[in-house]
Design an enzyme around this catalytic site. Structure first.
Site, PDB file in Angstrom:
ATOM      1  N   GLY A 137       0.811  -1.211   0.000  1.00  0.00           N
ATOM      2  CA  GLY A 137       0.000   0.000   0.000  1.00  0.00           C
ATOM      3  C   GLY A 137       0.844   1.261   0.000  1.00  0.00           C
ATOM      4  O   GLY A 137       1.739   1.448  -0.810  1.00  0.00           O
ATOM      5  N   GLY A 138       0.528   2.149   0.959  1.00  0.00           N
ATOM      6  CA  GLY A 138       1.250   3.408   1.050  1.00  0.00           C
ATOM      7  C   GLY A 138       2.737   3.231   1.279  1.00  0.00           C
ATOM      8  O   GLY A 138       3.535   4.120   0.959  1.00  0.00           O
ATOM      9  N   GLY A 152      14.558   7.911 -35.806  1.00  0.00           N
ATOM     10  CA  GLY A 152      14.298   8.718 -34.622  1.00  0.00           C
ATOM     11  C   GLY A 152      15.175   8.350 -33.453  1.00  0.00           C
ATOM     12  O   GLY A 152      15.464   9.190 -32.589  1.00  0.00           O
ATOM     13  N   ALA A 153      15.619   7.101 -33.415  1.00  0.00           N
ATOM     14  CA  ALA A 153      16.489   6.677 -32.320  1.00  0.00           C
ATOM     15  C   ALA A 153      17.831   7.402 -32.386  1.00  0.00           C
ATOM     16  O   ALA A 153      18.421   7.709 -31.349  1.00  0.00           O
ATOM     17  CB  ALA A 153      16.698   5.164 -32.375  1.00  0.00           C
TER      18      ALA A 153
END
Length: 517
Positions: A169-170, A405-406
């Site tokens: 959880g937290g 693009g790489a």
């Protein structure tokens, strides 16, 4: 009432301190000892320089019951690592399961405020059951107070989480918000809800190991280093801090400058590291270990997106961040995970003024329906954003493929790379030769027939590689500053970063830029 003497008051104080040293119930301590785990103060002592720990809030208690144990489930204080100040807190699983209560929350908030005030790293040793159910909204409130302090600390002081138990959880949200998470194998587990809750709510069955083990969470991208023991975790953190400044207002330590000022046998080995075949793989680590001081490279997030390597090294004694493609995995192609991993690492280096070195061998972004569905467009764009946003010195070495693009997002000059170098083995183009030829010359190849067609295709591929996808084409147009021998790399990098040491940038007047989704 009889007034206490000074001696009696001192005796009372010593008794309280003694009780506070290990305040958990006998049952809880026996359970801890049986599991082979160590008390929080022992853990802190192993992490910090000997004798440097000064505890704060030792006598704090959860309100409402005088019999509540001291400490309220957490030990907080300050000390040093290699003589440099740090703030530290460690959960005490024997007190309320190490869960967050009112006094717990106040203590952690206080030590975080202290660290931000003086500008030193914050290290959390986590072994927590999460929120304290009996404290209801108070526990949730202090989780929020702790998280709120992570924002002013972010990018100002290094934040490191060491996971030593089952955290749910937290107790996992705050750690993954820190800069680095270290978890111990077969001891640390992280999840929002455990296997029993998942089965009850969704009907899915999964083991604790498959759901939240240290190795599984490393593969998920939530853990930066999996340690084999608590000692290994503490030593890794101590070494990591040697690459980081105490705060963004300071410089990282410089260690052993001036080593090996001339080419060595290790440097010369780089002349033979790249295979003759463009499609043959090799281990990028063999390159990295020869590029930096002492052959030392501290990798981060090695189990997550292994097609991208990130980590720290030193150049002439000064720390640098490294972003490199790994041809052994997906041929070094960029996918969603690799983009997310490298983006966060680049922004972290920029926050702490650590120069970035790119080592490039990538065929491009990974194609595929699943990648498109998961958002490779905007998630891949984050890399370009991070390169452009980083104001630190950036030096790039293209060692083999740099396509599409790489090429751009791996520290290209047009996106903000300061100095770009290439090896003679580099291939820089929009795409690989085979793809380019099939796209541009498909009709001509088909018209040549089944016998001559393949021969023509191979001729065109060879011509493309010889005249188009070469480092010299990029160098002629100024996108590469120099084509160098591989064995020159270490010394060229040292010179480049020395030249860039006084680099300055200006930002337009605005509140903040908006990153891709």
């Amino acid at each position: 009432m009889t007034q206490q003497t000074t001696a009696e008051k001192l005796a009372e104080l010593r008794a309280k301190h003694e009780e506070a040293l290990d305040p958990g119930s006998e049952r809880a301590k026996a359970k801890r000892d049986a599991a082979g785990n160590t008390p929080p103060r022992v853990r802190i002592a192993e992490l910090l320089d000997p004798g440097s720990f000064i505890e704060m809030g030792q006598l704090a208690k959860a309100p409402g019951n005088d019999d509540n144990p001291y400490g309220d489930g957490v030990v907080t204080g300050r000390g040093t690592i290699d003589g440099r100040p740090v703030a530290v807190y460690a959960h005490d699983n024997t007190v309320f399961g190490g869960s967050v209560g009112e006094a717990f929350g106040k203590k952690v908030c206080a030590i975080m405020d202290f660290a931000i005030k003086i500008g030193c790293p914050i290290i959390g040793i986590n072994d927590s059951g999460g929120a304290r159910v009996q404290d209801a909204v108070t526990s949730l409130a202090y989780y929020s107070e702790i998280s709120k302090r992570q924002y002013p600390a972010s990018g100002y002081v290094p934040q490191i989480s060491i996971m030593l138990g089952k955290c749910a959880g937290g107790a996992v949200y705050a750690p993954v918000t820190t800069d680095f998470v270290v978890a111990v194998q077969d001891q640390a587990y992280m999840f929002i809800t455990g296997p029993d809750v998942i089965k009850q709510v969704t009907g899915e069955e999964i083991s604790m190991e498959d759901l939240g083990s240290a190795l599984q969470q490393a593969k998920n991208g939530n853990v930066n280093h999996v340690a084999v023991s608590e000692h290994d975790a503490f030593m890794w953190v101590r070494n990591l801090l040697s690459f980081l400044p105490s705060s963004a207002a300071e410089n990282a330590p410089r260690i052993n400058p001036g080593l090996e000022p001339e080419r060595t046998e290790s440097d010369l080995a780089l002349d033979e590291v790249i295979p003759d075949s463009d499609n043959a793989s090799y281990d990028m680590h063999d390159v990295l270990l020869r590029m930096f001081d002492d052959g030392e490279f501290v990798e981060t997030s090695g189990q997550f997106a292994p097609n991208m390597i990130t980590g720290f090294a030193r150049v002439d004694g000064e720390p640098v961040g490294v972003v490199a493609n790994q041809p052994l995995h997906l041929s070094g192609a960029l996918d969603i995970d690799a983009s997310e991993k490298s983006t966060r690492f680049m922004l972290l280096c920029d926050a702490y003024s650590i120069p970035i070195v790119y080592v490039v061998d990538t065929p491009g972004y990974l194609p595929g329906v699943q990648q498109e569905k998961m958002g490779i467009i905007h998630r891949g764009a984050k890399m370009g954003y991070a390169v452009a946003a980083s104001s630190v010195p950036k030096v790039t070495f293209v060692v083999r493929k740099a396509y599409g693009g790489a090429y751009a997002v791996m520290g290209s000059k047009n996106l903000g790379g300061d100095l770009n170098f290439a090896w003679p083995t580099a291939r820089i183009a929009v795409m690989g030769a085979e793809g380019a030829v099939d796209l541009l010359q498909r009709r001509q190849i088909e018209e040549a027939g089944p016998v001559e067609g393949p021969k023509l295709r191979q001729q065109l591929v060879d011509m493309y590689n010889e005249f188009i996808a070469t480092p010299y084409t990029a160098a002629e147009r100024g996108y590469i500053d120099a084509v160098i021998e591989p064995s020159e790399t270490r010394l060229v990098l040292r010179s480049a970063l020395k030249q860039l040491r006084d680099k300055t940038t200006t930002e337009p007047p605005r509140k903040h830029p908006i990153a891709p989704m």
